[in-house]
Design a protein around this motif. Sequence first.
Motif, short mmCIF file in Angstrom:
data_model
loop_
_atom_site.label_atom_id
_atom_site.label_comp_id
_atom_site.label_asym_id
_atom_site.label_seq_id
_atom_site.Cartn_x
_atom_site.Cartn_y
_atom_site.Cartn_z
N HIS A 61 55.91 40.65 43.72
CA HIS A 61 54.99 41.70 44.17
C HIS A 61 54.92 42.77 43.10
CE1 HIS A 61 52.87 44.48 46.77
NE2 HIS A 61 53.76 45.41 46.47
N TYR A 62 53.72 43.05 42.61
CA TYR A 62 53.53 44.07 41.59
C TYR A 62 53.29 45.43 42.24
CZ TYR A 62 53.00 39.99 38.60
OH TYR A 62 53.22 38.81 37.96
N PRO A 63 53.83 46.49 41.67
CA PRO A 63 53.68 47.83 42.27
C PRO A 63 52.23 48.25 42.46
CG PRO A 63 55.33 47.86 40.52
CD PRO A 63 54.65 46.53 40.43
N ASP A 64 51.35 47.81 41.56
CA ASP A 64 49.96 48.24 41.67
C ASP A 64 49.09 47.27 40.88
OD1 ASP A 64 47.78 49.66 42.45
OD2 ASP A 64 48.16 51.41 41.18
N SER A 65 47.82 47.24 41.18
CA SER A 65 46.85 46.46 40.42
C SER A 65 45.50 47.16 40.53
CB SER A 65 46.74 45.04 40.98
OG SER A 65 45.74 44.32 40.28
N HIS A 66 44.84 47.32 39.39
CA HIS A 66 43.58 48.06 39.34
C HIS A 66 42.37 47.12 39.19
CE1 HIS A 66 45.55 52.12 38.00
NE2 HIS A 66 45.93 51.71 39.20
N HIS A 67 42.57 45.83 39.37
CA HIS A 67 41.45 44.91 39.21
C HIS A 67 41.51 43.79 40.23
CE1 HIS A 67 44.52 42.51 37.06
NE2 HIS A 67 43.74 41.48 37.33
N ILE A 68 40.40 43.09 40.39
CA ILE A 68 40.36 41.88 41.20
C ILE A 68 39.97 40.72 40.29
CG2 ILE A 68 39.78 43.08 43.34
CD1 ILE A 68 36.86 42.19 42.93
N ALA A 69 40.29 39.51 40.72
CA ALA A 69 39.84 38.30 40.02
C ALA A 69 38.69 37.71 40.82
CB ALA A 69 40.98 37.31 39.89
N VAL A 70 37.58 37.44 40.16
CA VAL A 70 36.39 36.91 40.83
C VAL A 70 36.11 35.51 40.31
CG1 VAL A 70 33.93 37.24 41.26
CG2 VAL A 70 35.44 39.24 41.07
N TYR A 71 35.87 34.59 41.23
CA TYR A 71 35.58 33.20 40.88
C TYR A 71 34.15 32.87 41.31
CZ TYR A 71 36.00 28.09 40.69
OH TYR A 71 35.82 26.77 40.41
N HIS A 72 33.38 32.33 40.37
CA HIS A 72 32.00 31.95 40.68
C HIS A 72 31.58 30.77 39.82
CE1 HIS A 72 27.81 32.22 41.80
NE2 HIS A 72 27.45 32.36 40.53
N LYS A 73 31.22 29.68 40.47
CA LYS A 73 30.72 28.48 39.79
C LYS A 73 31.63 28.03 38.64
CE LYS A 73 25.84 28.78 41.04
NZ LYS A 73 24.43 28.81 40.55
N GLY A 74 32.92 27.98 38.93
CA GLY A 74 33.87 27.46 37.95
C GLY A 74 34.33 28.44 36.90
N ARG A 75 33.91 29.69 37.01
CA ARG A 75 34.29 30.70 36.01
C ARG A 75 35.09 31.81 36.66
NH1 ARG A 75 28.22 31.66 34.66
NH2 ARG A 75 28.41 31.67 36.92
N TRP A 76 36.04 32.34 35.92
CA TRP A 76 36.89 33.43 36.39
C TRP A 76 36.52 34.72 35.65
CZ3 TRP A 76 40.18 33.30 40.43
CH2 TRP A 76 40.58 32.03 40.90
N TYR A 77 36.53 35.82 36.40
CA TYR A 77 36.21 37.13 35.83
C TYR A 77 37.26 38.14 36.27
CZ TYR A 77 31.57 35.00 35.31
OH TYR A 77 30.53 34.17 35.01
N GLN A 78 37.61 39.03 35.36
CA GLN A 78 38.49 40.15 35.68
C GLN A 78 37.62 41.39 35.85
OE1 GLN A 78 41.34 41.16 32.63
NE2 GLN A 78 42.64 42.29 34.03
N VAL A 79 37.59 41.93 37.07
CA VAL A 79 36.72 43.07 37.38
C VAL A 79 37.58 44.28 37.72
CG1 VAL A 79 34.90 43.95 38.88
CG2 VAL A 79 34.91 41.53 38.22
N PHE A 80 37.47 45.32 36.93
CA PHE A 80 38.27 46.52 37.16
C PHE A 80 37.61 47.39 38.23
CE2 PHE A 80 39.69 45.10 33.04
CZ PHE A 80 41.06 45.29 33.13
#
Length: 220
Positions: A61-80
């Motif tokens: 468990h990480y103390p904090d995270s400022h982004h989400i991971a988005v998955y769309h049509k086989g691709r991953w994105y890091q969205v802050f």
Amino acid sequence: MKQTARAANIVCATFKYRTELELQQMKPLMVQNLIPLCSSQYERQFNTVRIPGAETDRIVHYPDSHHIAVYHKGRWYQVFMYYKAKLLEPCELQIQLDEIIRDETPPADGEEHLAALTAGDRTLWATARESFFRSGCNRSSLAAIEKAAFVLILEDTEFEIGRVAYDGYGVSYVIAEDIIFFHISSRRSSPETDSQRFGKQICKAFTDMHALFEEQTGST
């Protein structure tokens, strides 16, 4: 409402919910309206990952995270989700999600099937992780997913959600074009908590989020 608009509102509301958890502002569930259930595990809904091991897995468990991971049509994105320490507004997040939907770049080699590694034998996944994800682009890409607050999946087709948990409770969310699916799975239940009751709590949370945004819309 567009898929990305709905997703943006839910993601921003979920981050606000996470803040309330961190500030211990959430009222605990009560057994027969008398005995409060321990809420210490609630924080593991976010910033938490199950790391595979050769003999046993471990929960990180990480103390904090400022982004989400988005998955769309086989691709991953890091969205802050924050700009200058301030949570993005839903309309600001929607702009980014719209760009993801419009992106026609094909997935990188292996990117589309990355999540399949977690569905197989845990020892094999631990070995693959050590062999192929210990350095370079693979390591940083996997870290962006594992250290995300949570994962958002943007799908353009409907599909059936299978089992997501073999011990305890598992929840998965899919935000489709005009509807939100969520699925709860469990193999064991307690007399004081079960999948059906958990589902009712999630429905209530969605209802509260809807009321919150309706109130904000009405006041502007």
